[in-house]
Design an enzyme around this catalytic site. Structure first.
Site, PDB file in Angstrom:
ATOM      1  CB  SER A 158      -0.882  -0.115   1.122  1.00 35.90           C
ATOM      2  OG  SER A 158      -2.004   1.008   1.167  1.00 35.90           O
ATOM      3  CG  ASP A 423      -6.234  -3.886  -3.370  1.00 35.13           C
ATOM      4  OD1 ASP A 423      -7.019  -3.144  -2.828  1.00 35.13           O
ATOM      5  OD2 ASP A 423      -4.904  -3.640  -3.452  1.00 35.13           O
ATOM      6  CG  HIS A 448      -4.602  -3.669   0.477  1.00 35.87           C
ATOM      7  ND1 HIS A 448      -4.384  -3.133  -0.922  1.00 35.87           N
ATOM      8  CD2 HIS A 448      -4.139  -2.794   1.282  1.00 35.87           C
ATOM      9  CE1 HIS A 448      -3.865  -1.778  -0.645  1.00 35.87           C
ATOM     10  NE2 HIS A 448      -3.690  -1.581   0.765  1.00 35.87           N
TER      11      HIS A 448
END
Length: 479
Positions: A158, A423, A448
């Site tokens: 991320s 995701d 994710h």
């Protein structure tokens, strides 16, 4: 503000793994590591001498000269979360004689530059400051403690994946290669369309995402019914009762209520893993079920024949994550179930560096593009007003995009980008190879940064394949 911040946390966040043959029971965790602190300047780019202690964790029992340093670039949370979750480092470290380092991002966890928090000295919260912390720490470890490191490989998911890639781009003399998972660098671009984010969330609620075929359509119908009830005050009592809300709904709560529903589906899309997990839900000991979006869609896959029945189905669907313990949430607060100071810090970063393009949350456009409703876009003028009101700041919208955005990546090398197609953040990810050493891998059934987690028997073949390619590239960087 609480609404904006709680939604921002869900989307940022947050709030981020290896050979399937090797299993650990119990898994390595923070209990296996050594907790240390390194003295860093509060401001690396001025001439102030004030310092703070940056926390990091080390596991060095496998390290031998000639082995690499695996360096996790901590993102917007306490770094303990990443120590306990990043199986890609743990499950390959022994074979490669690696030194494992997990570094905490300034202003998070226990790495606090000033006692009064980010509002006291938030000018030193920048991405460049954090990356310099990491560069200083890496050089300290290489030259003072662990001689003979063959390569430094950064890992992150991320925002941490963005940092991992950026460390290779910004400090190629220090970082040999980067594993950048679910790194939505494209979200900073002026060409990014936030509605594409919600299109992915919606796809997860269809047969293409493994869910009941009519789930997305029924969710849209339920949300449409719920929002229409705000035009009649007599309906709000019924809506409050169906969704077990802590406070009676008012006619002015329509947007807040809609975003409350939307945030639950966002969490389920990001955390759409093939195994139970607390990583996205943030409820240790009470993991979300495997494939949470599919579980939610079982509740609303066949629409009820009455309005109350349909809305009850929607409540059951969001409760998959909103009432994950089944016992500890007596009622729902539409302003956010888990308020956190970290959400405020992320909002501050958006309001200074423009971490994502133009908005703290992306606007949905409604059916048929997505299963939500048409929402006002937080354009730059509106965001400038928001940021000035709460922080006295105006975002430097183009700064990070100009120096570390998509256009800057081709001048670098040795970065592996991986994205799970379940995701929603992959909508801003790097999805195509940019050169022979700038590689993009897809995980069709991946949530994710699934590739960073510990391997399990439930892992799809696609993530096993990606992890093998990641290790192959690490070996090449070592040589």
């Amino acid at each position: 503000m609480r609404l904006l911040l709680s939604v921002a946390l869900l989307l940022a966040a947050a709030l981020s793994f290896a050979s399937a043959e090797r299993q650990y029971d119990p898994r390595p965790s923070v209990d296996n590591t050594t907790e240390l602190y390194h003295t860093q300047f509060i401001d690396h780019f001025g001439w102030r001498n004030e310092t703070f202690l940056q926390r990091y964790f080390v596991y060095d029992k496998w390290f031998k000269p000639g082995g690499p340093m695996f360096f996790y670039t901590g993102n917007e949370a306490d770094v303990v979360l990443f120590v306990n979750s990043t199986g890609l480092m743990w499950q390959n470290g022994e074979e490669l004689n690696a030194l494992l380092v997990f570094a905490e991002h300034r202003f998070f966890g226990r790495s606090l530059p000033c006692p009064g928090g980010f509002m006291q000295c938030g000018n030193y919260l920048g991405t460049e400051q954090a990356m310099t912390d990491y560069a200083v720490l890496i050089e300290h470890l290489q030259t003072q403690k662990y001689l003979g490191v063959s390569a430094v490989v950064t890992f992150g998911g991320s925002y941490g994946g963005m940092l991992s890639a950026w460390m290779r781009m910004r400090y190629p003399n220090i970082v040999t290669g980067a594993i950048a998972s679910s790194a939505p660098i494209g979200c900073m671009s002026e060409h990014y369309s936030g509605e594409s984010y919600w299109a992915v969330v919606t796809r997860d609620a269809t047969s293409a995402g493994g869910a009941e075929p009519n789930c997305a359509q029924n969710v849209n119908a339920a949300i449409t019914e719920a929002l229409a009830m705000f035009s009649d005050p007599s309906d709000l009592s019924e809506l409050t009762d169906i969704f077990n809300l802590c406070s009676p709904l008012r006619s002015t709560d329509q947007e807040a209520f809609g975003l409350f529903i939307q945030a639950a589906f966002d969490s389920m899309a990001m955390g759409n893993y093939p195994f139970p997990s607390s990583y996205i839900s943030g409820a240790p000991g009470f993991p979300a079920p495997a494939w949470p979006m599919r579980v939610a869609c079982q509740a609303i896959g066949t629409a009820a024949s009455t309005r109350r029945g349909l809305l009850t189905q929607l409540w059951q669907a969001i409760s998959v994550v909103d009432n994950i313990t089944g016992i500890e949430v007596p009622c729902y607060n539409i302003s956010g179930l888990n308020p956190s100071v970290y959400s405020a810090i992320w909002d501050y970063m958006v309001c200074t560096e423009g971490m994502i393009n133009e908005q703290p949350y992306f606007a949905a456009t409604g059916w048929p593009a997505d299963m939500f409703w048409k929402q006002p876009v937080y354009n730059r003028a509106r965001m400038n007003q928001h940021c000035q009101h709460f922080f006295g700041k105006t975002p430097r919208w183009n700064y990070l995009n100009d120096v570390l955005g998509v256009k800057a990546i081709p001048s670098s090398s040795n970065i592996v980008f991986a994205n799970g197609l379940l995701d929603p953040w992959h909508s801003g990810g790097i999805l195509t190879n940019l050169s022979s050493t700038l590689l993009a891998f897809h995980i069709p059934d991946g949530g994710h940064h699934l590739d960073l987690f510990f391997s399990t028997d439930q892992d799809p073949d696609s993530v096993k394949w990606v992890r093998r390619r990641q290790v192959e590239n690490i070996r090449r960087w070592m040589s």
